[in-house]
Design an enzyme around this catalytic site. Structure first.
Site, PDB file in Angstrom:
ATOM      1  N   SER A  64       0.794  -1.235   0.000  1.00  0.00           N
ATOM      2  CA  SER A  64       0.000   0.000   0.000  1.00  0.00           C
ATOM      3  C   SER A  64       0.823   1.280   0.000  1.00  0.00           C
ATOM      4  O   SER A  64       0.273   2.359  -0.231  1.00  0.00           O
ATOM      5  CB  SER A  64      -0.914   0.041   1.225  1.00  0.00           C
ATOM      6  N   LYS A  67       0.518   3.431  -2.945  1.00  0.00           N
ATOM      7  CA  LYS A  67      -0.655   4.287  -3.211  1.00  0.00           C
ATOM      8  C   LYS A  67      -0.310   5.789  -3.136  1.00  0.00           C
ATOM      9  O   LYS A  67      -0.926   6.602  -3.818  1.00  0.00           O
ATOM     10  CB  LYS A  67      -1.773   3.955  -2.217  1.00  0.00           C
ATOM     11  N   TYR A 189      -2.893  -2.408 -10.556  1.00  0.00           N
ATOM     12  CA  TYR A 189      -2.916  -2.249  -9.088  1.00  0.00           C
ATOM     13  C   TYR A 189      -2.087  -3.338  -8.393  1.00  0.00           C
ATOM     14  O   TYR A 189      -1.270  -3.056  -7.514  1.00  0.00           O
ATOM     15  CB  TYR A 189      -4.373  -2.253  -8.610  1.00  0.00           C
ATOM     16  N   TYR A 240      -4.490   2.969   7.521  1.00  0.00           N
ATOM     17  CA  TYR A 240      -5.717   2.182   7.630  1.00  0.00           C
ATOM     18  C   TYR A 240      -6.618   2.833   8.699  1.00  0.00           C
ATOM     19  O   TYR A 240      -6.735   4.050   8.735  1.00  0.00           O
ATOM     20  CB  TYR A 240      -5.386   0.718   7.955  1.00  0.00           C
ATOM     21  N   VAL A 258       1.158  -3.656   3.970  1.00  0.00           N
ATOM     22  CA  VAL A 258       1.118  -4.953   4.659  1.00  0.00           C
ATOM     23  C   VAL A 258       2.391  -5.781   4.469  1.00  0.00           C
ATOM     24  O   VAL A 258       2.527  -6.841   5.070  1.00  0.00           O
ATOM     25  CB  VAL A 258      -0.130  -5.803   4.273  1.00  0.00           C
TER      26      VAL A 258
HETATM   27  N1  GLU Z   1      -2.188  -5.156  -2.427  1.00  0.00           N
HETATM   28  C1  GLU Z   1      -2.761  -5.102  -1.128  1.00  0.00           C
HETATM   29  C2  GLU Z   1      -4.266  -5.252  -1.191  1.00  0.00           C
HETATM   30  O1  GLU Z   1      -4.895  -4.595  -1.957  1.00  0.00           O
HETATM   31  C3  GLU Z   1      -2.351  -3.830  -0.448  1.00  0.00           C
HETATM   32  C4  GLU Z   1      -2.607  -3.989   0.973  1.00  0.00           C
HETATM   33  C5  GLU Z   1      -1.888  -3.022   1.848  1.00  0.00           C
HETATM   34  O2  GLU Z   1      -0.665  -2.924   1.873  1.00  0.00           O
HETATM   35  O3  GLU Z   1      -2.611  -2.339   2.556  1.00  0.00           O
HETATM   36  O4  GLU Z   1      -4.842  -6.028  -0.488  1.00  0.00           O
END
Ligand code: GLU
Length: 304
Positions: A64, A67, A189, A240, A258
């Site tokens: 993530s 992002k 993604y 999060y 994660v």
């Molecule tokens: N590729 C992961 C997902 O979409 C990213 C999760 C993350 O790092 O929050 O579940």
């Protein structure tokens, strides 16, 4: 002048043997094979100096954290039109939660929950002929390191198990907030999340957020106002449903993933990356949060 090297070494020494290290993410099968004992810290000072300790040079899955970089790539292109397709409010929900998306008619709460990042990926697919390569080159340029690459096995592993992300993308499509084909957008993604970087490469790539939009090579990647806005979203939505706790404990904008990485920064001062794969129950690196809390307490450097 603060002795950053001793500060991070002291922190590393203090917590590296902690027995309670959290749990490595296992919902993407390929990520569950990581050795949870690894722990690295890297600081890039605005004056160009670097400080590092532990496993700062081991590549890991940025997940993530990507992002923030994909948002930085599309913001100068789409400008304020982005905010017609997503909001900038914390969700108070896990990164993959879907109920708000339906309640709010397909407008994701922010660009860092999965649905928001999928809309950002959709913008890249609409704008670039080869969005995967463009995004990879962008990250390589920012970090000034051509060795950075996707981990195709991780991307595939996530595609095979990414039912929640397929659900989010389909819901976005149903609400007319996805221009392109669901599979094409998710392919980008999953690949952006699979990129592997070291703590050093991440501290370098995020330098622009601490430097009013100018990257390591002092090239303007974002206006200073755009950098300010992404920093604000990192502070309020970067962790999060634990963004409040991170602001409370650490007091810096940042983004976690994660894979166990956390990048945080103080404008005009530094970027700092920590990596330890064990996660707390909200999906943030347990040792990373602890290290960053100690770092801002010891150095008295935070935005508050
Ligand atoms: N590729 C992961 C997902 O979409 C990213 C999760 C993350 O790092 O929050 O579940």
């Amino acid at each position: 002048m603060i002795d950053f090297q001793s500060v991070i070494e002291d922190i590393h020494k203090d917590i590296k043997h902690d027995v309670n290290r959290g749990l490595v993410a296992s919902y993407i099968p390929e990520l569950s094979n990581i050795d949870p004992q690894q722990f690295g810290i890297h600081v890039k000072h605005i004056n160009g100096n670097s400080y590092a300790t532990g496993d700062w040079n081991v590549p890991f899955s940025i997940q993530s954290i990507s992002k923030a970089l994909s948002l930085a790539l599309v913001l100068p292109i789409y400008k304020d039109a982005i905010w017609e397709r997503m909001d900038v409010e914390p969700s108070g929900n896990p990164f993959n939660h879907l109920s708000l998306l339906e309640l709010e008619n397909g407008i994701p709460r922010n660009p860092f929950i999965n649905a928001g990042a999928i809309v950002v990926a959709d913008m890249m697919v609409s704008h670039f002929k080869n969005p995967k390569q463009v995004f990879l080159d962008y990250v390589r340029d920012l970090a000034n390191d051509k060795t950075i690459d996707f981990n195709y096995t991780v991307a595939k592993s996530e595609r095979l198990t990414g039912f929640g992300n397929y659900a989010a993308a389909n819901l976005l499509k149903a609400y007319n907030n996805l221009e392109n084909d669901v599979d094409e957008v998710l392919d980008l993604y999953f690949h952006q999340c699979s990129i592997e970087m070291t703590c050093e490469q991440l501290s370098n790539a995020f330098f622009m957020f601490a430097n009013h939009g100018k990257c390591l090579q002092q090239k303007e990647r974002l206006t200073s106002s755009q950098a300010k806005r992404i920093n604000a979203i990192m502070l309020t939505c970067g962790f999060y449903d634990e963004a409040g706790e991170f602001a409370f404990e650490v007091g810096l904008p940042g983004k976690s993933g994660v894979g166990g990485g956390i990048i945080a920064l103080l404008p005009n001062h530094f970027t700092i990356t920590t990596w330890s794969p064990g996660l707390n129950e909200r999906g943030n690196s347990l040792l990373g949060m602890k290290a960053l809390e100690q770092f801002t307490t010891k150095t008295k450097l935070s935005i508050f």
